[in-house]
Scaffold this active site. Structure first.
Site, PDB file in Angstrom:
ATOM      1  N   LYS A  22      13.459   5.588   1.886  1.00  0.00           N
ATOM      2  CA  LYS A  22      12.456   4.551   2.159  1.00  0.00           C
ATOM      3  C   LYS A  22      11.924   3.973   0.849  1.00  0.00           C
ATOM      4  O   LYS A  22      11.824   2.754   0.676  1.00  0.00           O
ATOM      5  CB  LYS A  22      11.281   5.125   2.961  1.00  0.00           C
ATOM      6  CG  LYS A  22      10.080   4.176   3.007  1.00  0.00           C
ATOM      7  CD  LYS A  22       8.856   4.793   3.585  1.00  0.00           C
ATOM      8  CE  LYS A  22       8.111   5.750   2.774  1.00  0.00           C
ATOM      9  NZ  LYS A  22       6.996   5.243   1.958  1.00  0.00           N
ATOM     10  N   ARG A  93       1.787   0.116   0.667  1.00  0.00           N
ATOM     11  CA  ARG A  93       1.710   0.202  -0.794  1.00  0.00           C
ATOM     12  C   ARG A  93       2.836  -0.599  -1.433  1.00  0.00           C
ATOM     13  O   ARG A  93       2.672  -1.248  -2.479  1.00  0.00           O
ATOM     14  CB  ARG A  93       1.800   1.663  -1.214  1.00  0.00           C
ATOM     15  CG  ARG A  93       1.702   1.912  -2.696  1.00  0.00           C
ATOM     16  CD  ARG A  93       0.288   1.694  -3.211  1.00  0.00           C
ATOM     17  NE  ARG A  93       0.204   1.903  -4.652  1.00  0.00           N
ATOM     18  CZ  ARG A  93      -0.939   1.811  -5.363  1.00  0.00           C
ATOM     19  NH1 ARG A  93      -2.045   1.485  -4.760  1.00  0.00           N
ATOM     20  NH2 ARG A  93      -0.927   2.014  -6.659  1.00  0.00           N
ATOM     21  N   CYS A 117      -0.699   4.897   2.482  1.00  0.00           N
ATOM     22  CA  CYS A 117      -1.309   6.148   2.949  1.00  0.00           C
ATOM     23  C   CYS A 117      -2.698   6.304   2.340  1.00  0.00           C
ATOM     24  O   CYS A 117      -2.901   6.035   1.163  1.00  0.00           O
ATOM     25  CB  CYS A 117      -0.440   7.336   2.573  1.00  0.00           C
ATOM     26  SG  CYS A 117       1.147   7.330   3.412  1.00  0.00           S
ATOM     27  N   ARG A 122      -6.569   4.315  -4.613  1.00  0.00           N
ATOM     28  CA  ARG A 122      -5.225   4.151  -5.178  1.00  0.00           C
ATOM     29  C   ARG A 122      -5.202   2.881  -6.030  1.00  0.00           C
ATOM     30  O   ARG A 122      -4.762   1.820  -5.597  1.00  0.00           O
ATOM     31  CB  ARG A 122      -4.170   4.092  -4.078  1.00  0.00           C
ATOM     32  CG  ARG A 122      -4.056   5.394  -3.313  1.00  0.00           C
ATOM     33  CD  ARG A 122      -2.970   5.350  -2.266  1.00  0.00           C
ATOM     34  NE  ARG A 122      -1.631   5.418  -2.860  1.00  0.00           N
ATOM     35  CZ  ARG A 122      -0.509   5.413  -2.133  1.00  0.00           C
ATOM     36  NH1 ARG A 122      -0.575   5.316  -0.804  1.00  0.00           N
ATOM     37  NH2 ARG A 122       0.679   5.484  -2.712  1.00  0.00           N
ATOM     38  N   PRO A 123      -5.683   2.977  -7.295  1.00  0.00           N
ATOM     39  CA  PRO A 123      -5.821   1.786  -8.130  1.00  0.00           C
ATOM     40  C   PRO A 123      -4.479   1.145  -8.484  1.00  0.00           C
ATOM     41  O   PRO A 123      -3.431   1.772  -8.346  1.00  0.00           O
ATOM     42  CB  PRO A 123      -6.499   2.333  -9.396  1.00  0.00           C
ATOM     43  CG  PRO A 123      -6.162   3.777  -9.428  1.00  0.00           C
ATOM     44  CD  PRO A 123      -6.003   4.217  -8.001  1.00  0.00           C
ATOM     45  N   ILE A 124      -4.521  -0.108  -8.939  1.00  0.00           N
ATOM     46  CA  ILE A 124      -3.319  -0.797  -9.437  1.00  0.00           C
ATOM     47  C   ILE A 124      -3.513  -1.212 -10.896  1.00  0.00           C
ATOM     48  O   ILE A 124      -2.833  -2.116 -11.393  1.00  0.00           O
ATOM     49  CB  ILE A 124      -2.978  -2.029  -8.560  1.00  0.00           C
ATOM     50  CG1 ILE A 124      -4.157  -2.992  -8.475  1.00  0.00           C
ATOM     51  CG2 ILE A 124      -2.472  -1.623  -7.187  1.00  0.00           C
ATOM     52  CD1 ILE A 124      -3.803  -4.350  -7.881  1.00  0.00           C
ATOM     53  N   ASP A 125      -4.445  -0.552 -11.583  1.00  0.00           N
ATOM     54  CA  ASP A 125      -4.764  -0.951 -12.973  1.00  0.00           C
ATOM     55  C   ASP A 125      -3.550  -0.854 -13.888  1.00  0.00           C
ATOM     56  O   ASP A 125      -3.358  -1.701 -14.762  1.00  0.00           O
ATOM     57  CB  ASP A 125      -5.921  -0.091 -13.514  1.00  0.00           C
ATOM     58  CG  ASP A 125      -5.627   1.407 -13.437  1.00  0.00           C
ATOM     59  OD1 ASP A 125      -6.070   2.148 -14.326  1.00  0.00           O
ATOM     60  OD2 ASP A 125      -4.904   1.818 -12.494  1.00  0.00           O
ATOM     61  N   ASP A 306       5.244  14.163  -2.280  1.00  0.00           N
ATOM     62  CA  ASP A 306       5.606  13.763  -0.911  1.00  0.00           C
ATOM     63  C   ASP A 306       6.190  14.904  -0.094  1.00  0.00           C
ATOM     64  O   ASP A 306       6.533  14.720   1.076  1.00  0.00           O
ATOM     65  CB  ASP A 306       6.588  12.591  -0.944  1.00  0.00           C
ATOM     66  CG  ASP A 306       5.943  11.322  -1.472  1.00  0.00           C
ATOM     67  OD1 ASP A 306       6.672  10.383  -1.819  1.00  0.00           O
ATOM     68  OD2 ASP A 306       4.695  11.296  -1.555  1.00  0.00           O
TER      69      ASP A 306
HETATM   70  C1  EPZ Z   1       4.853   5.979  -4.780  1.00  0.00           C
HETATM   71  O1  EPZ Z   1       3.496   5.568  -4.629  1.00  0.00           O
HETATM   72  C2  EPZ Z   1       5.347   6.353  -3.384  1.00  0.00           C
HETATM   73  N1  EPZ Z   1       5.201   5.212  -2.511  1.00  0.00           N
HETATM   74  C3  EPZ Z   1       4.524   7.505  -2.830  1.00  0.00           C
HETATM   75  O2  EPZ Z   1       5.119   7.926  -1.604  1.00  0.00           O
HETATM   76  C4  EPZ Z   1       4.601   8.683  -3.780  1.00  0.00           C
HETATM   77  O3  EPZ Z   1       3.720   9.675  -3.340  1.00  0.00           O
HETATM   78  C5  EPZ Z   1       4.183   8.252  -5.198  1.00  0.00           C
HETATM   79  O4  EPZ Z   1       4.965   7.129  -5.639  1.00  0.00           O
HETATM   80  C6  EPZ Z   1       4.366   9.363  -6.209  1.00  0.00           C
HETATM   81  O5  EPZ Z   1       5.676   9.820  -6.232  1.00  0.00           O
HETATM   82  C7  EPZ Z   1       6.192   4.290  -2.507  1.00  0.00           C
HETATM   83  O6  EPZ Z   1       7.164   4.360  -3.233  1.00  0.00           O
HETATM   84  C8  EPZ Z   1       6.024   3.138  -1.572  1.00  0.00           C
HETATM   85  P1  EPZ Z   1       2.198   6.140  -8.313  1.00  0.00           P
HETATM   86  P2  EPZ Z   1       2.733   4.834  -5.826  1.00  0.00           P
HETATM   87  O7  EPZ Z   1       1.908   4.785  -8.802  1.00  0.00           O
HETATM   88  O8  EPZ Z   1       3.672   3.934  -6.504  1.00  0.00           O
HETATM   89  C9  EPZ Z   1      -2.150   6.709 -10.183  1.00  0.00           C
HETATM   90  C10 EPZ Z   1       5.295   8.399   0.686  1.00  0.00           C
HETATM   91  O9  EPZ Z   1       4.807   9.297   1.395  1.00  0.00           O
HETATM   92  N2  EPZ Z   1      -2.093   5.285 -10.490  1.00  0.00           N
HETATM   93  O10 EPZ Z   1       3.338   6.878  -8.894  1.00  0.00           O
HETATM   94  O11 EPZ Z   1       1.490   4.296  -5.296  1.00  0.00           O
HETATM   95  C11 EPZ Z   1      -2.186   6.986  -8.685  1.00  0.00           C
HETATM   96  O12 EPZ Z   1      -3.472   6.878  -8.169  1.00  0.00           O
HETATM   97  C12 EPZ Z   1       4.405   7.731  -0.385  1.00  0.00           C
HETATM   98  O13 EPZ Z   1       6.442   7.983   0.783  1.00  0.00           O
HETATM   99  C13 EPZ Z   1      -3.129   4.710 -11.194  1.00  0.00           C
HETATM  100  O14 EPZ Z   1      -4.103   5.380 -11.559  1.00  0.00           O
HETATM  101  O15 EPZ Z   1       2.375   6.095  -6.735  1.00  0.00           O
HETATM  102  C14 EPZ Z   1      -1.611   8.397  -8.619  1.00  0.00           C
HETATM  103  O16 EPZ Z   1      -2.617   9.313  -8.912  1.00  0.00           O
HETATM  104  C15 EPZ Z   1       3.019   8.260  -0.379  1.00  0.00           C
HETATM  105  N3  EPZ Z   1      -3.077   3.391 -11.460  1.00  0.00           N
HETATM  106  C16 EPZ Z   1      -0.582   8.375  -9.751  1.00  0.00           C
HETATM  107  O17 EPZ Z   1      -0.947   7.320 -10.625  1.00  0.00           O
HETATM  108  C17 EPZ Z   1      -2.013   2.608 -11.060  1.00  0.00           C
HETATM  109  O18 EPZ Z   1      -2.001   1.398 -11.309  1.00  0.00           O
HETATM  110  C18 EPZ Z   1       0.841   8.164  -9.284  1.00  0.00           C
HETATM  111  O19 EPZ Z   1       0.868   7.026  -8.445  1.00  0.00           O
HETATM  112  C19 EPZ Z   1      -0.962   3.208 -10.350  1.00  0.00           C
HETATM  113  C20 EPZ Z   1      -1.016   4.551 -10.078  1.00  0.00           C
END
Ligand code: EPZ
Length: 416
Positions: A22, A93, A117, A122-125, A306
């Site tokens: 996915k 997301r 989820c 869940r920031p996008i900074d 996950d």
């Molecule tokens: C992806 O989410 C996956 N989603 C998530 O899977 C997965 O848990 C996650 O990566 C980690 O492996 C998809 O691919 C659609 P991150 P994403 O950016 O991209 C922080 C599932 O069940 N962060 O790697 O949102 C964030 O808060 C889903 O399939 C910032 O602080 O995850 C987290 O603590 C759930 N600022 C960490 O980084 C940002 O701009 C990792 O998040 C971005 C992230």
């Protein structure tokens, strides 16, 4: 509202085919916005997040059609940025990938914050900081994110402060159409990041990875291609935990054993027999009571967040129990109270949960997100008596035909 009914304690035998990943399918579907002509993407899982992503693009003007059940043909030559379905964007997301592709193609994008989820904030900074490093201006106002560049995005260096799957992929997408060399540092190494790279390289970019550094030699003209996405490693891990709680022996097919290499020794340490017939399948036998373990979630190749809830369910059925230290999403513990409804002995502290050996019995339980839902199905398979898992919609977001696959392995399970 649909529910999943499970009669626990049926051993699992037979073989199960793993679907496409996915978390690869979604960014690759959005990446098709960067290429001219048709992209033909194979091994696409039948899950609602895929359906919604295709819906967003087709409402923007893309031509989307299925060649067969798991192959989708997408042509985005005629899309516009006027008709973005913000309702769907706020549900997923992965819609954050619209930022990278629309910025690269149109030089501007205005969307609502992506959903996904509910793990708390869940920031996008990191995404926005990354876009700024290649010359874009980012404004957050009234619930919208507006990203623009009045001239072409520049190539150069992007340093991510945090390891983020989403931000890493968005930086690749945003720099794919930029002539010249863009170096992205401190990147995520999840297989789905590489899947996006291989797809774009098939379409004409030249992207290389050196450990956590990704170098993008972009190209202003990319052309659609046929591409087969990776199998879903989290789905494969979920079926390993299923046979771990029910006992039995299953073959898990259509996987990449290399993606699981860092995790299989953990299951062997716990007492499962695992051998891989070839690079695309493993056989898992679980006949004895397993011993517990303590894990910490980490970016790939560490223990995946996950797989956290499913592993907690497995630990309930072990000698000694164990713990999960959640370092990625501290808010990912909504499943704990549901396992307690089944008799689970769990104790949560800060970002860690301790799981004691528990005798689980069937109950009515609520899925609260995708992986929590999968974890509750795992727990129900080993529990005494009948369970009903509510809010199936969460599970259907990321698991193709989980009920059908489990019942073909001998589980007594159905959607009601
Ligand atoms: C992806 O989410 C996956 N989603 C998530 O899977 C997965 O848990 C996650 O990566 C980690 O492996 C998809 O691919 C659609 P991150 P994403 O950016 O991209 C922080 C599932 O069940 N962060 O790697 O949102 C964030 O808060 C889903 O399939 C910032 O602080 O995850 C987290 O603590 C759930 N600022 C960490 O980084 C940002 O701009 C990792 O998040 C971005 C992230």
């Amino acid at each position: 509202m649909e529910k999943i009914f499970v009669q626990g304690r049926e051993k699992l035998y037979g073989s199960v085919e793993i679907s496409g990943m996915k978390n690869s399918a979604l960014p690759i579907i959005f990446a098709s916005v960067l290429v001219k002509g048709e992209s033909i993407i194979e091994n696409v899982p039948i899950v609602s997040d895929v359906h919604n992503s295709l819906k967003i693009l087709s409402e923007m003007g893309a031509d989307v059609k299925y060649e067969d059940l798991h192959t989708v043909r997408i042509c985005t030559d005629n899309i516009g940025i006027e008709k973005i379905n913000m309702g769907l964007v706020s549900k997923m997301r992965a819609s954050s990938y619209l930022m990278g592709v629309l910025l690269a193609r149109f030089g501007k994008v205005r969307i609502v914050y992506p959903g996904g989820c509910n793990f708390g904030h869940r920031p996008i900074d990191e995404h926005l900081k990354g876009f700024s490093q290649i010359g874009a201006e980012c404004i957050e106002k009234n619930g919208f994110v507006e990203i623009t560049t009045n001239k072409k995005l520049k190539s150069g260096e992007i340093i991510l402060d945090k390891i983020s799957v989403g931000a890493t992929i968005n930086m690749i997408l945003a720099s794919a159409l930029t002539d010249g060399k863009t170096v992205i540092r401190n990147t995520a190494r999840e297989p789905h990041v590489d899947d996006v790279i291989y797809y774009l390289n098939r379409c004409g970019t030249n992207i290389k990875r050196h450990n956590d550094v990704i170098i993008v030699y972009g190209s202003s003209s990319l052309y659609g291609a046929r591409y087969r996405i990776f199998p879903d490693m989290i789905e494969a891990l979920t079926y390993i935990s299923c046979v771990g709680v029910t006992k039995g022996a299953i073959e898990i097919k259509n996987i990449r054993t290399s993606h699981l290499r860092s995790l299989l020794p953990l299951f062997e340490y716990m007492g499962m027999d695992i051998y891989s017939a070839n690079k695309k399948a493993i056989n898992v036998r679980s006949m004895i009571k397993l011993c517990g373990s303590h894990v910490r979630t980490m970016p790939y190749p560490g223990f995946p967040t996950d797989f956290h809830p499913q592993f907690s369910s497995l630990l309930c059925y072990t000698n000694g129990g164990g713990s999960v230290d959640e370092t990625i999403f501290p808010g990912r513990f909504a499943y704990v109270n549901e396992l307690k409804k089944m008799g689970g002995k769990l104790e949560k502290t800060d970002s860690k949960v301790f799981i004691m050996p528990s005798y689980l019995y069937g109950a009515e339980i609520d899925a609260t997100d995708l992986r929590a839902g999968a974890g509750l199905v795992v727990a129900s398979l080993g529990a005494e008596g009948e369970s009903t898992v509510n809010n199936v919609g969460y599970i259907l977001r990321g698991y193709e035909d989980m009920v059908g696959k489990l019942s073909s392995l001998g589980a007594i399970i159905k959607i009601i």
